[in-house]
Design a protein around this motif. Structure first.
Motif, PDB file in Angstrom:
ATOM      1  N   VAL A   1     -80.993   8.770   5.620  1.00  0.00           N
ATOM      2  CA  VAL A   1     -80.064   7.754   5.142  1.00  0.00           C
ATOM      3  C   VAL A   1     -79.119   7.237   6.221  1.00  0.00           C
ATOM      4  CG1 VAL A   1     -78.209   7.340   3.484  1.00  0.00           C
ATOM      5  CG2 VAL A   1     -80.219   8.628   2.795  1.00  0.00           C
ATOM      6  N   TYR A   2     -78.715   8.113   7.135  1.00  0.00           N
ATOM      7  CA  TYR A   2     -77.692   7.743   8.105  1.00  0.00           C
ATOM      8  C   TYR A   2     -78.258   7.631   9.510  1.00  0.00           C
ATOM      9  CZ  TYR A   2     -74.465   9.087   4.413  1.00  0.00           C
ATOM     10  OH  TYR A   2     -73.795   9.173   3.224  1.00  0.00           O
ATOM     11  N   LYS A   3     -77.623   6.804  10.309  1.00  0.00           N
ATOM     12  CA  LYS A   3     -77.917   6.698  11.736  1.00  0.00           C
ATOM     13  C   LYS A   3     -76.669   7.135  12.474  1.00  0.00           C
ATOM     14  CE  LYS A   3     -79.855   5.491  15.588  1.00  0.00           C
ATOM     15  NZ  LYS A   3     -80.727   6.456  16.208  1.00  0.00           N
ATOM     16  N   ARG A   4     -76.804   8.153  13.295  1.00  0.00           N
ATOM     17  CA  ARG A   4     -75.668   8.654  14.072  1.00  0.00           C
ATOM     18  C   ARG A   4     -75.732   8.070  15.474  1.00  0.00           C
ATOM     19  NH1 ARG A   4     -73.358  13.655  11.871  1.00  0.00           N
ATOM     20  NH2 ARG A   4     -72.386  13.784  13.894  1.00  0.00           N
ATOM     21  N   PHE A   5     -74.579   7.817  16.044  1.00  0.00           N
ATOM     22  CA  PHE A   5     -74.528   7.356  17.422  1.00  0.00           C
ATOM     23  C   PHE A   5     -73.247   7.847  18.069  1.00  0.00           C
ATOM     24  CE2 PHE A   5     -72.310   4.164  15.038  1.00  0.00           C
ATOM     25  CZ  PHE A   5     -71.295   3.732  15.866  1.00  0.00           C
ATOM     26  N   MET A   6     -73.291   7.939  19.370  1.00  0.00           N
ATOM     27  CA  MET A   6     -72.135   8.413  20.113  1.00  0.00           C
ATOM     28  C   MET A   6     -71.278   7.206  20.512  1.00  0.00           C
ATOM     29  SD  MET A   6     -71.914  10.553  23.662  1.00  0.00           S
ATOM     30  CE  MET A   6     -72.429  12.087  22.920  1.00  0.00           C
ATOM     31  N   LEU A   7     -69.990   7.385  20.441  1.00  0.00           N
ATOM     32  CA  LEU A   7     -69.049   6.354  20.852  1.00  0.00           C
ATOM     33  C   LEU A   7     -68.162   6.942  21.932  1.00  0.00           C
ATOM     34  CD1 LEU A   7     -67.663   3.594  20.415  1.00  0.00           C
ATOM     35  CD2 LEU A   7     -66.240   4.720  18.688  1.00  0.00           C
TER      36      LEU A   7
ATOM     37  N   THR B   1     -52.415   5.293   8.698  1.00  0.00           N
ATOM     38  CA  THR B   1     -53.010   4.730   7.483  1.00  0.00           C
ATOM     39  C   THR B   1     -53.625   5.814   6.598  1.00  0.00           C
ATOM     40  OG1 THR B   1     -55.062   4.246   8.676  1.00  0.00           O
ATOM     41  CG2 THR B   1     -53.442   2.469   8.527  1.00  0.00           C
ATOM     42  N   CYS B   2     -53.334   7.082   6.933  1.00  0.00           N
ATOM     43  CA  CYS B   2     -53.821   8.239   6.158  1.00  0.00           C
ATOM     44  C   CYS B   2     -55.345   8.266   6.058  1.00  0.00           C
ATOM     45  CB  CYS B   2     -53.200   8.277   4.765  1.00  0.00           C
ATOM     46  SG  CYS B   2     -51.410   8.431   4.799  1.00  0.00           S
ATOM     47  N   GLU B   3     -56.004   7.972   7.176  1.00  0.00           N
ATOM     48  CA  GLU B   3     -57.461   7.992   7.242  1.00  0.00           C
ATOM     49  C   GLU B   3     -57.905   8.959   8.336  1.00  0.00           C
ATOM     50  OE1 GLU B   3     -59.334   3.812   6.688  1.00  0.00           O
ATOM     51  OE2 GLU B   3     -57.441   3.499   7.749  1.00  0.00           O
ATOM     52  N   THR B   4     -59.147   9.388   8.251  1.00  0.00           N
ATOM     53  CA  THR B   4     -59.723  10.121   9.373  1.00  0.00           C
ATOM     54  C   THR B   4     -60.089   9.089  10.441  1.00  0.00           C
ATOM     55  OG1 THR B   4     -61.988   9.912   8.537  1.00  0.00           O
ATOM     56  CG2 THR B   4     -60.727  11.866   7.839  1.00  0.00           C
ATOM     57  N   VAL B   5     -60.299   9.545  11.653  1.00  0.00           N
ATOM     58  CA  VAL B   5     -60.713   8.628  12.717  1.00  0.00           C
ATOM     59  C   VAL B   5     -62.045   7.979  12.345  1.00  0.00           C
ATOM     60  CG1 VAL B   5     -61.446   8.474  15.138  1.00  0.00           C
ATOM     61  CG2 VAL B   5     -59.416   9.796  14.538  1.00  0.00           C
ATOM     62  N   SER B   6     -62.977   8.790  11.866  1.00  0.00           N
ATOM     63  CA  SER B   6     -64.281   8.267  11.463  1.00  0.00           C
ATOM     64  C   SER B   6     -64.141   7.248  10.335  1.00  0.00           C
ATOM     65  CB  SER B   6     -65.186   9.420  11.025  1.00  0.00           C
ATOM     66  OG  SER B   6     -66.450   8.946  10.656  1.00  0.00           O
ATOM     67  N   GLY B   7     -63.347   7.570   9.333  1.00  0.00           N
ATOM     68  CA  GLY B   7     -63.129   6.649   8.220  1.00  0.00           C
ATOM     69  C   GLY B   7     -62.484   5.351   8.667  1.00  0.00           C
ATOM     70  N   PHE B   8     -61.528   5.444   9.580  1.00  0.00           N
ATOM     71  CA  PHE B   8     -60.868   4.254  10.108  1.00  0.00           C
ATOM     72  C   PHE B   8     -61.868   3.361  10.848  1.00  0.00           C
ATOM     73  CE2 PHE B   8     -58.831   2.245  13.815  1.00  0.00           C
ATOM     74  CZ  PHE B   8     -58.025   1.333  13.155  1.00  0.00           C
ATOM     75  N   ILE B   9     -62.679   3.966  11.709  1.00  0.00           N
ATOM     76  CA  ILE B   9     -63.670   3.200  12.474  1.00  0.00           C
ATOM     77  C   ILE B   9     -64.670   2.541  11.524  1.00  0.00           C
ATOM     78  CG2 ILE B   9     -65.590   3.399  14.103  1.00  0.00           C
ATOM     79  CD1 ILE B   9     -63.880   5.547  15.564  1.00  0.00           C
ATOM     80  N   LYS B  10     -65.125   3.269  10.509  1.00  0.00           N
ATOM     81  CA  LYS B  10     -66.070   2.700   9.545  1.00  0.00           C
ATOM     82  C   LYS B  10     -65.446   1.528   8.801  1.00  0.00           C
ATOM     83  CE  LYS B  10     -68.621   6.967   8.706  1.00  0.00           C
ATOM     84  NZ  LYS B  10     -68.913   8.016   7.708  1.00  0.00           N
ATOM     85  N   ARG B  11     -64.177   1.669   8.395  1.00  0.00           N
ATOM     86  CA  ARG B  11     -63.512   0.588   7.660  1.00  0.00           C
ATOM     87  C   ARG B  11     -63.357  -0.656   8.532  1.00  0.00           C
ATOM     88  NH1 ARG B  11     -58.535  -1.248   7.470  1.00  0.00           N
ATOM     89  NH2 ARG B  11     -57.577   0.567   8.463  1.00  0.00           N
ATOM     90  N   VAL B  12     -62.925  -0.464   9.777  1.00  0.00           N
ATOM     91  CA  VAL B  12     -62.737  -1.599  10.677  1.00  0.00           C
ATOM     92  C   VAL B  12     -64.072  -2.298  10.939  1.00  0.00           C
ATOM     93  CG1 VAL B  12     -62.083  -2.242  13.025  1.00  0.00           C
ATOM     94  CG2 VAL B  12     -60.629  -0.710  11.712  1.00  0.00           C
ATOM     95  N   LEU B  13     -65.125  -1.519  11.151  1.00  0.00           N
ATOM     96  CA  LEU B  13     -66.444  -2.120  11.350  1.00  0.00           C
ATOM     97  C   LEU B  13     -66.891  -2.896  10.114  1.00  0.00           C
ATOM     98  CD1 LEU B  13     -68.342   0.718  13.229  1.00  0.00           C
ATOM     99  CD2 LEU B  13     -67.755  -1.537  14.122  1.00  0.00           C
TER     100      LEU B  13
END
Length: 67
Positions: free
Chosen positions: A16-22, A39-51
């Motif tokens: 289901v998921y594709k992982r990649f390094m940033l 914003t009370c988010e995880t770094v991963s959650g923040f990056i996903k939301r911005v994307l």
């Protein structure tokens, strides 16, 4: 969790998921981390939301896929 259940979950994630390094400079990561914390988010959650917001904006502006 037993081994077969763990293997089942890992197989699902692989399908289901594709992982990649940033790679970010440490100071850039700290800036991202600070905004995510604010914003009370995880770094991963923040990056996903911005994307998602950026891709959504591009798709709305340029049609499906943002191209």
């Amino acid at each position: 969790m037993d081994k077969s259940r763990t293997q089942e979950i890992n197989a699902y994630k692989k399908r289901v998921y594709k992982r990649f390094m940033l790679e970010l400079k440490k100071e850039d990561f700290e800036r991202v981390h600070a905004v995510a914390d604010a914003t009370c988010e995880t770094v991963s959650g923040f990056i996903k939301r911005v994307l998602a917001e950026h891709i959504g904006d591009a798709a709305n502006r340029d049609g499906v896929g943002g191209r």
